[in-house]
Design a protein around this motif. Structure first.
Motif, PDB file in Angstrom:
ATOM      1  N   ASP A 111      14.492   9.488 -50.974  1.00  0.00           N
ATOM      2  CA  ASP A 111      13.900   8.217 -50.546  1.00  0.00           C
ATOM      3  C   ASP A 111      14.377   7.920 -49.129  1.00  0.00           C
ATOM      4  O   ASP A 111      15.568   8.041 -48.819  1.00  0.00           O
ATOM      5  CB  ASP A 111      14.308   7.079 -51.477  1.00  0.00           C
ATOM      6  N   GLU A 112      13.443   7.544 -48.276  1.00  0.00           N
ATOM      7  CA  GLU A 112      13.762   7.304 -46.878  1.00  0.00           C
ATOM      8  C   GLU A 112      14.078   5.832 -46.624  1.00  0.00           C
ATOM      9  O   GLU A 112      13.275   4.946 -46.946  1.00  0.00           O
ATOM     10  CB  GLU A 112      12.601   7.741 -45.989  1.00  0.00           C
ATOM     11  N   VAL A 113      15.238   5.590 -46.054  1.00  0.00           N
ATOM     12  CA  VAL A 113      15.660   4.242 -45.685  1.00  0.00           C
ATOM     13  C   VAL A 113      15.166   3.984 -44.260  1.00  0.00           C
ATOM     14  O   VAL A 113      15.495   4.730 -43.333  1.00  0.00           O
ATOM     15  CB  VAL A 113      17.190   4.090 -45.761  1.00  0.00           C
ATOM     16  N   THR A 114      14.345   2.962 -44.083  1.00  0.00           N
ATOM     17  CA  THR A 114      13.762   2.653 -42.777  1.00  0.00           C
ATOM     18  C   THR A 114      14.041   1.191 -42.435  1.00  0.00           C
ATOM     19  O   THR A 114      14.448   0.407 -43.309  1.00  0.00           O
ATOM     20  CB  THR A 114      12.236   2.876 -42.790  1.00  0.00           C
ATOM     21  N   PRO A 115      13.833   0.783 -41.195  1.00  0.00           N
ATOM     22  CA  PRO A 115      14.056  -0.624 -40.826  1.00  0.00           C
ATOM     23  C   PRO A 115      13.195  -1.603 -41.619  1.00  0.00           C
ATOM     24  O   PRO A 115      13.576  -2.771 -41.775  1.00  0.00           O
ATOM     25  CB  PRO A 115      13.690  -0.647 -39.330  1.00  0.00           C
ATOM     26  N   SER A 116      12.064  -1.146 -42.139  1.00  0.00           N
ATOM     27  CA  SER A 116      11.184  -2.044 -42.889  1.00  0.00           C
ATOM     28  C   SER A 116      11.316  -1.893 -44.398  1.00  0.00           C
ATOM     29  O   SER A 116      10.558  -2.501 -45.155  1.00  0.00           O
ATOM     30  CB  SER A 116       9.726  -1.805 -42.477  1.00  0.00           C
ATOM     31  N   GLY A 117      12.269  -1.083 -44.867  1.00  0.00           N
ATOM     32  CA  GLY A 117      12.475  -0.923 -46.302  1.00  0.00           C
ATOM     33  C   GLY A 117      12.610   0.535 -46.692  1.00  0.00           C
ATOM     34  O   GLY A 117      12.520   1.437 -45.854  1.00  0.00           O
ATOM     35  N   THR A 118      12.845   0.769 -47.983  1.00  0.00           N
ATOM     36  CA  THR A 118      13.030   2.118 -48.503  1.00  0.00           C
ATOM     37  C   THR A 118      11.710   2.653 -49.032  1.00  0.00           C
ATOM     38  O   THR A 118      11.009   1.965 -49.797  1.00  0.00           O
ATOM     39  CB  THR A 118      14.098   2.134 -49.607  1.00  0.00           C
ATOM     40  N   ILE A 119      11.369   3.867 -48.646  1.00  0.00           N
ATOM     41  CA  ILE A 119      10.118   4.503 -49.056  1.00  0.00           C
ATOM     42  C   ILE A 119      10.438   5.594 -50.072  1.00  0.00           C
ATOM     43  O   ILE A 119      11.159   6.556 -49.773  1.00  0.00           O
ATOM     44  CB  ILE A 119       9.388   5.101 -47.844  1.00  0.00           C
ATOM     45  N   THR A 120       9.906   5.438 -51.274  1.00  0.00           N
ATOM     46  CA  THR A 120      10.166   6.392 -52.353  1.00  0.00           C
ATOM     47  C   THR A 120       9.445   7.709 -52.080  1.00  0.00           C
ATOM     48  O   THR A 120       8.261   7.733 -51.734  1.00  0.00           O
ATOM     49  CB  THR A 120       9.704   5.828 -53.698  1.00  0.00           C
ATOM     50  N   GLY A 121      10.155   8.798 -52.244  1.00  0.00           N
ATOM     51  CA  GLY A 121       9.579  10.107 -51.995  1.00  0.00           C
ATOM     52  C   GLY A 121       8.965  10.738 -53.230  1.00  0.00           C
ATOM     53  O   GLY A 121       9.027  10.190 -54.342  1.00  0.00           O
ATOM     54  N   SER A 122       8.377  11.905 -53.052  1.00  0.00           N
ATOM     55  CA  SER A 122       7.811  12.672 -54.150  1.00  0.00           C
ATOM     56  C   SER A 122       8.925  13.388 -54.906  1.00  0.00           C
ATOM     57  O   SER A 122       9.994  13.670 -54.356  1.00  0.00           O
ATOM     58  CB  SER A 122       6.815  13.704 -53.620  1.00  0.00           C
ATOM     59  N   VAL A 123       8.662  13.711 -56.160  1.00  0.00           N
ATOM     60  CA  VAL A 123       9.602  14.503 -56.955  1.00  0.00           C
ATOM     61  C   VAL A 123       9.266  15.977 -56.767  1.00  0.00           C
ATOM     62  O   VAL A 123       8.123  16.398 -56.985  1.00  0.00           O
ATOM     63  CB  VAL A 123       9.546  14.118 -58.443  1.00  0.00           C
ATOM     64  N   TRP A 124      10.234  16.747 -56.342  1.00  0.00           N
ATOM     65  CA  TRP A 124      10.074  18.178 -56.134  1.00  0.00           C
ATOM     66  C   TRP A 124      10.880  18.944 -57.180  1.00  0.00           C
ATOM     67  O   TRP A 124      11.800  18.402 -57.810  1.00  0.00           O
ATOM     68  CB  TRP A 124      10.574  18.573 -54.743  1.00  0.00           C
ATOM     69  N   SER A 125      10.541  20.210 -57.362  1.00  0.00           N
ATOM     70  CA  SER A 125      11.286  21.032 -58.315  1.00  0.00           C
ATOM     71  C   SER A 125      11.408  22.455 -57.795  1.00  0.00           C
ATOM     72  O   SER A 125      10.652  22.891 -56.928  1.00  0.00           O
ATOM     73  CB  SER A 125      10.606  21.032 -59.689  1.00  0.00           C
ATOM     74  N   PHE A 126      12.375  23.178 -58.332  1.00  0.00           N
ATOM     75  CA  PHE A 126      12.544  24.607 -58.048  1.00  0.00           C
ATOM     76  C   PHE A 126      13.293  25.222 -59.215  1.00  0.00           C
ATOM     77  O   PHE A 126      13.956  24.529 -59.996  1.00  0.00           O
ATOM     78  CB  PHE A 126      13.303  24.831 -56.732  1.00  0.00           C
ATOM     79  N   THR A 127      13.183  26.536 -59.338  1.00  0.00           N
ATOM     80  CA  THR A 127      13.841  27.262 -60.413  1.00  0.00           C
ATOM     81  C   THR A 127      14.789  28.306 -59.820  1.00  0.00           C
ATOM     82  O   THR A 127      14.400  29.097 -58.958  1.00  0.00           O
ATOM     83  CB  THR A 127      12.820  27.951 -61.323  1.00  0.00           C
ATOM     84  N   VAL A 128      16.021  28.282 -60.292  1.00  0.00           N
ATOM     85  CA  VAL A 128      17.021  29.231 -59.828  1.00  0.00           C
ATOM     86  C   VAL A 128      16.748  30.589 -60.460  1.00  0.00           C
ATOM     87  O   VAL A 128      16.452  30.687 -61.655  1.00  0.00           O
ATOM     88  CB  VAL A 128      18.441  28.741 -60.172  1.00  0.00           C
ATOM     89  N   SER A 129      16.839  31.625 -59.663  1.00  0.00           N
ATOM     90  CA  SER A 129      16.578  32.963 -60.163  1.00  0.00           C
ATOM     91  C   SER A 129      17.504  33.293 -61.319  1.00  0.00           C
ATOM     92  O   SER A 129      18.693  32.954 -61.306  1.00  0.00           O
ATOM     93  CB  SER A 129      16.762  33.982 -59.039  1.00  0.00           C
ATOM     94  N   ALA A 130      16.964  33.978 -62.312  1.00  0.00           N
ATOM     95  CA  ALA A 130      17.781  34.388 -63.456  1.00  0.00           C
ATOM     96  C   ALA A 130      18.692  35.553 -63.107  1.00  0.00           C
ATOM     97  O   ALA A 130      19.636  35.842 -63.839  1.00  0.00           O
ATOM     98  CB  ALA A 130      16.871  34.773 -64.617  1.00  0.00           C
ATOM     99  N   ASN A 131      18.427  36.207 -61.962  1.00  0.00           N
ATOM    100  CA  ASN A 131      19.182  37.409 -61.628  1.00  0.00           C
ATOM    101  C   ASN A 131      19.993  37.303 -60.344  1.00  0.00           C
ATOM    102  O   ASN A 131      20.989  37.995 -60.174  1.00  0.00           O
ATOM    103  CB  ASN A 131      18.216  38.601 -61.484  1.00  0.00           C
ATOM    104  N   ALA A 132      19.526  36.446 -59.419  1.00  0.00           N
ATOM    105  CA  ALA A 132      20.154  36.446 -58.096  1.00  0.00           C
ATOM    106  C   ALA A 132      21.497  35.744 -58.093  1.00  0.00           C
ATOM    107  O   ALA A 132      21.665  34.677 -58.683  1.00  0.00           O
ATOM    108  CB  ALA A 132      19.228  35.773 -57.092  1.00  0.00           C
ATOM    109  N   ASN A 133      22.462  36.350 -57.455  1.00  0.00           N
ATOM    110  CA  ASN A 133      23.753  35.730 -57.195  1.00  0.00           C
ATOM    111  C   ASN A 133      23.718  35.105 -55.807  1.00  0.00           C
ATOM    112  O   ASN A 133      22.843  35.406 -54.994  1.00  0.00           O
ATOM    113  CB  ASN A 133      24.865  36.786 -57.255  1.00  0.00           C
ATOM    114  N   PRO A 134      24.656  34.241 -55.499  1.00  0.00           N
ATOM    115  CA  PRO A 134      24.702  33.676 -54.148  1.00  0.00           C
ATOM    116  C   PRO A 134      24.736  34.778 -53.097  1.00  0.00           C
ATOM    117  O   PRO A 134      25.441  35.784 -53.240  1.00  0.00           O
ATOM    118  CB  PRO A 134      26.008  32.869 -54.144  1.00  0.00           C
ATOM    119  N   LEU A 135      23.919  34.586 -52.064  1.00  0.00           N
ATOM    120  CA  LEU A 135      23.877  35.457 -50.895  1.00  0.00           C
ATOM    121  C   LEU A 135      23.332  36.844 -51.197  1.00  0.00           C
ATOM    122  O   LEU A 135      23.447  37.736 -50.371  1.00  0.00           O
ATOM    123  CB  LEU A 135      25.262  35.571 -50.240  1.00  0.00           C
ATOM    124  N   ASP A 136      22.704  37.042 -52.362  1.00  0.00           N
ATOM    125  CA  ASP A 136      22.074  38.335 -52.630  1.00  0.00           C
ATOM    126  C   ASP A 136      20.833  38.498 -51.755  1.00  0.00           C
ATOM    127  O   ASP A 136      20.173  37.539 -51.446  1.00  0.00           O
ATOM    128  CB  ASP A 136      21.648  38.421 -54.103  1.00  0.00           C
TER     129      ASP A 136
END
Length: 724
Positions: free
Chosen positions: A699-724
């Motif tokens: 949500d973006e805080v602006t001088p005229s108020g807070t603007i609600t953002g969209s809901v996003w999603s992602f799925t973590v790989s079942a196989n990948a390790n960090p930095l693979d």
């Protein structure tokens, strides 16, 4: 040098709008409404009926306020003069939709009504020409061979929905078909004489020509000669003959009789929703000054101003603004949105606008001091025929142009933007450019546009063309350009990321990944030697003095990470997660602190020295190019992304007026938990569980108020390790 992360464009609230109108320098505000009358005084209670009448009364400081509705007017603004402090403003009433409509109902234009011609084809006779047709707001396609359509994107598919030329048998005046498994000109049982041919047969040039001679069953046809034919595979299509009308969503107009034919798939006469384009421009002006057009929608119409400096087009939406008149047998350059200033400069501003679905180029600006900022260009120029000069989607001619923070995707011309003088090109997101032409680059800088130019903080993505190019003549011994600067650009899956031709250029801190040829080419060949060119701090899978092979760099170079040094075929720079748009260096990689300071390009670097590539490890902000909205956009990882690393950071493009961000995160779209309020655009959620889908919102805080953002999603790989 740090990029500007926000573009501040003032939001117009109803209160601010009322204050603005009340304080206009001339004290005049005229209102226009569909139920008004030009005999009224033009007040909110008793508005005018036409925009033209209000404009005729305007003087410096006047605001013309248009109430919601559709307006079919060609408004002439010749001689309308505002000033820097008191412009003439034409604007939509806050919260109301105002559409400038360049079409008229076919029922209104028809003198006969619809009758069945044959099978699904219906016929009517019009009182005037139309050169574009819509049914239920959907674009109908001029009857063509091979068939292709807008709604399913097949217009862009040359391989299966254009015909192919036989380049060995094609000359400038004789076009010879190369049969494919799906298209064969000689199989047509009729002559295509008098059809209009769209010929993409000259690399980055596409021509419109009327077919002058063809015999049924022949594989060739004659046209008025084009300039040249390049010895590469080319494509073409035919339109403008009734015999080509054989499918739903197709139409044909006989310009001699004004008989209109339309395929009606329902098997009954077309309804009242069929409309035809009858207008080039909704606004035309000559010798205007300091006029603003704000918050309007344009449907199948555009604007055109000549000798009119200091024009501003802001917050407007353009759909189908420009198209050819091939249906009328006209081969000329298509008309579209344009501002041509006097010799002293146009100083035009096109800000926060959207340009979509134009058949031809989107904008033509000519004059000094022009800028295009925070705009969207989408699904434009699918034929590219008869475009001006080198054939582009956007033209910015004249000194000191600025093209900043725009998004462009799915455009046909081989180069997206053409300049005639050195520009500033920054924070733009380009993708899928050059879909129906050959050769070219997204940002094409010819010799006169190179010295003093700066191309920085852009993404060039997913295109068969080059990202950015300093170009030169192909003739040995011809002059080349010099003095251009490219830095902090990302190239992902392009033909070549950056092509440097000439001498004494500067190429710093760019990153290229997935190039089909070399990623960064500092060309050293019989034409371009790059004497004095400085190449530092770049990270490229293939960095070379040759277009496609490994070759030593010319000029001055060092502190680059070159994939050729790690693998004979090139190697991808060690980045965190480029598949999910995280182009930062891995923390343990050779990119970190590999570079050398370049004042002021690398000011503010983190660590002992600048990193090689476009991003700094450890930077508290992540620059993201493209058009800004009121809400946060461009989530990284991308929305619905898969294969995300378990140590991914969450990043986003800030809203236009955001001063802070409120981050929400969780494993359910309806159960997000507030995490923190922060000033930067990177949030680290900690170690993520493999195979898990996460949801988040900013949500973006602006001088005229807070603007609600969209809901996003992602799925973590079942196989990948960090930095693979």
């Amino acid at each position: 040098m740090k990029p500007i992360l926000r573009l501040r464009l003032p939001a117009i609230t109803c209160v601010a709008f009322a204050l603005c109108v009340a304080s206009a320098a001339a004290g005049e505000a005229y209102y226009v409404a569909p139920n008004g009358d030009d005999s009224h005084p033009g007040t909110m209670a008793r508005p005018f009926r036409t925009i033209q009448h209000a404009v005729d009364l305007a003087s410096a400081g006047t605001t013309v306020v248009i109430r919601g509705g559709r307006y079919h007017e060609s408004v002439v603004l010749s001689g309308v003069l505002g000033s820097a402090k008191a412009p003439v403003t034409i604007t939509a009433f806050p919260g109301e939709s105002v559409t400038m409509d360049g079409t008229r109902s076919i029922e209104e234009l028809s003198s006969t009504g619809w009758t069945r011609h044959q099978d699904h084809i219906y016929r009517t006779v019009l009182a005037q020409d139309v050169w574009q047709l819509f049914a239920d707001g959907e674009l109908m396609i001029p009857a063509r061979w091979p068939n292709a359509f807008f709604h399913d994107n097949t217009l862009w598919d040359q391989e299966t929905h254009w015909a192919r030329i036989d380049s060995g048998k094609t000359t400038t005046g004789l076009i010879t078909d190369s049969p494919t498994t799906h298209h064969k000109l000689s199989a047509l049982p009729f002559s295509v004489t008098a059809a209009m041919a769209v010929l993409n047969i000259d690399s980055f040039r596409t021509y419109t020509r009327r077919v002058s001679k063809h015999a049924p069953g022949a594989a060739s046809f004659s046209v008025t000669p084009v300039s040249s034919v390049r010895p590469t595979d080319g494509y073409y299509f035919l339109e403008g003959k009734l015999e080509l009308l054989d499918s739903a969503r197709e139409w044909f107009l006989d310009p001699a009789t004004k008989a209109l034919y339309l395929w009606a798939d329902a098997g009954e006469p077309p309804g009242a929703s069929v409309r035809g384009k009858v207008q080039d421009f909704a606004f035309y002006g000559n010798q205007c000054n300091h006029v603003r057009i704000e918050g309007l929608q344009f449907f199948a119409t555009a604007f055109n101003f000549v000798n009119s400096p200091h024009m501003t087009i802001e917050g407007c939406d353009f759909r189908f603004a420009g198209c050819s008149k091939r249906m009328l047998g006209i081969e000329a350059v298509p008309l579209t949105c344009s501002i041509v200033g006097p010799d002293s400069g146009a100083f035009a501003s096109v800000i926060d606008c959207t340009f979509r679905y134009s058949e031809c180029h989107a904008v033509y600006l000519d004059g000094a001091g022009n800028r295009i900022e925070n705009c969207l260009f989408e699904r434009i120029d699918w034929s590219c025929s008869q475009l001006p000069r080198l054939m582009s989607t956007v033209y910015m001619h004249g000194d000191a142009p600025t093209f900043r923070r725009n998004t462009a995707r799915a455009c046909g011309a081989s180069e997206f933007i053409e300049f005639t003088a050195p520009p500033l090109v920054e924070l733009n997101d380009f993708s899928e450019i050059g879909l129906v032409q050959n050769d070219g680059a997204i940002v094409q800088l010819t010799r006169g546009a190179q010295s003093g130019s700066e191309t920085r903080y852009n993404w060039f993505r997913n295109t068969t063309k080059n990202g950015a190019r300093f170009d030169a003549s192909t003739a040995i011994g011809s002059p080349t350009g010099s003095g251009g600067l490219m830095h902090h650009n990302i190239s992902l899956n392009t033909r070549c990321g950056l092509m440097i031709k000439g001498d004494n250029h500067r190429c710093y801190n760019n990153t290229t990944i997935g190039s089909r040829n070399n990623g960064i080419v500092v060309l050293d060949d019989a034409i371009s030697h790059n004497n004095g060119t400085v190449t530092r701090n770049n990270a490229a899978e293939k960095l070379s003095g040759h277009r496609a092979a490994k070759q030593v760099l010319p000029g001055i170079h060092g502190h680059n990470w070159n994939g050729y040094d790690h693998d004979p075929k090139g190697k991808t720079p060690p980045l965190r997660d480029p598949d999910n748009l995280d182009f930062r260096p891995r923390p343990d990689s050779e990119l970190v602190d590999r570079g050398t300071p370049v004042d002021p390009i690398t000011d503010g670097f983190v660590g002992k020295a600048p990193d090689s590539g476009a991003y700094e490890f450890g930077d508290s902000r992540y620059w993201i190019p493209g058009r800004q909205h009121d809400t946060a956009t461009t989530p990284i990882p991308p929305n619905l992304g898969t294969g995300v690393k378990s140590d991914a950071d969450l990043m986003w493009l800030a809203g236009k007026e955001a001063t802070a961000h409120r981050v929400y995160f969780g494993t359910g779209s309806q159960s997000l938990t507030f995490q923190k309020r922060q000033a930067n655009n990177i949030f680290s959620p900690g170690t993520l569980l493999t195979g898990t889908t996460y949801y988040w919102r900013v949500d973006e805080v602006t001088p005229s108020g807070t603007i609600t953002g969209s809901v996003w999603s992602f799925t973590v790989s079942a196989n990948a390790n960090p930095l693979d």
